[in-house]
Design an enzyme around this catalytic site. Structure first.
Site, short mmCIF file in Angstrom:
data_model
loop_
_atom_site.label_atom_id
_atom_site.label_comp_id
_atom_site.label_asym_id
_atom_site.label_seq_id
_atom_site.Cartn_x
_atom_site.Cartn_y
_atom_site.Cartn_z
N CYS A 188 0.86 -1.19 0.00
CA CYS A 188 0.00 0.00 0.00
C CYS A 188 0.90 1.23 0.00
CB CYS A 188 -0.99 -0.02 1.17
SG CYS A 188 -0.22 -0.01 2.80
N ASN A 208 2.19 1.49 4.44
CA ASN A 208 2.54 0.22 5.11
C ASN A 208 2.25 0.25 6.61
OD1 ASN A 208 5.47 -1.87 5.71
ND2 ASN A 208 3.44 -2.53 5.11
N CYS A 226 -1.51 0.71 7.42
CA CYS A 226 -2.95 0.42 7.51
C CYS A 226 -3.34 -0.80 6.69
CB CYS A 226 -3.78 1.63 7.05
SG CYS A 226 -3.51 3.13 8.03
N ARG A 227 -3.45 -0.66 5.37
CA ARG A 227 -4.04 -1.73 4.54
C ARG A 227 -3.12 -2.93 4.36
NH1 ARG A 227 -5.21 2.14 -0.37
NH2 ARG A 227 -3.33 3.04 0.55
N SER A 228 -1.86 -2.71 3.94
CA SER A 228 -1.03 -3.88 3.61
C SER A 228 -0.64 -4.72 4.82
CB SER A 228 0.19 -3.51 2.75
OG SER A 228 1.06 -2.64 3.42
N ASP A 243 -8.35 3.76 0.99
CA ASP A 243 -7.37 4.18 1.99
C ASP A 243 -8.12 4.64 3.25
OD1 ASP A 243 -5.46 5.40 3.52
OD2 ASP A 243 -4.58 6.55 1.87
#
Ligand code: 4NP
Length: 162
Positions: free
Chosen positions: A8, A11, A13-15, A125
């Site tokens: 993401c 690095n 939150c999402r990934s 995001d």
């Protein structure tokens, strides 16, 4: 060993959440020890930092495991990982810009290419959102990661037998 990298922007939150969800599903699918994952960000904003506390809230809520420090995606990752999964189209184009000109992009995907309920192509995001944004990301990742594991089973016959 099949190695998967989730990518993401930050690095945090999402990934890292994708890594935690994926690892849990790998275990549930009886594939522990056969598939490994990591995560990285295209930016250098949060190098060395732990995941966002709202990501960790989701990790705890769903009894996942996550021990990760933010790191930036590098061209070495093209050699280290069999699959690279970008959270959104901006991440995908940033990754592909680093790809050597003769190299294949066949194993670089958008995460939501595997979301059977996807209306949108991007994992949104959640950084500027509230907790509900992180919950939405979790639900997207849960669907997408399971479908991605099914895809891996189909494409790697040694996994399908387990
Ligand atoms: P991520 O979220 O890409 O899912 O880790 C973000 C984290 C930090 C920032 C943007 C997105 N930031 O601008 O610092």
């Amino acid at each position: 060993m099949i190695r998967v990298l989730f990518v993401c922007l930050g690095n945090i939150c999402r990934s890292p959440m994708a890594e935690a969800v994926f690892n849990s599903l790998v275990e549930k699918n009886g594939l522990a020890g056969l598939i490994d994952s990591d995560s990285a960000g295209t930016s250098d904003y949060h190098i060395g930092e732990p995941p966002d506390s709202r990501t960790m809230d989701v990790v705890q809520k769903y009894h996942l495991n996550l021990d990760h420090q933010g790191r930036q995606f590098t061209t070495h990752d093209f050699h280290k990982f069999n699959y690279i999964m970008a959270m959104d189209q901006s991440n995908l184009s940033n990754i592909k810009r680093l790809l050597p000109s003769q190299a294949s992009d066949d194993t670089i995907f958008l995460m939501r290419d595997f979301d059977d309920k996807a209306g949108a192509k991007n994992v949104p995001d959640p950084y500027w959102s509230e907790a509900d944004g992180f919950e939405e990301v979790y639900q997207i990742l849960l669907r997408s990661c399971q479908n991605f594991i099914d895809y891996l089973k189909k494409n790697h016959t040694d996994l399908a037998r387990t």
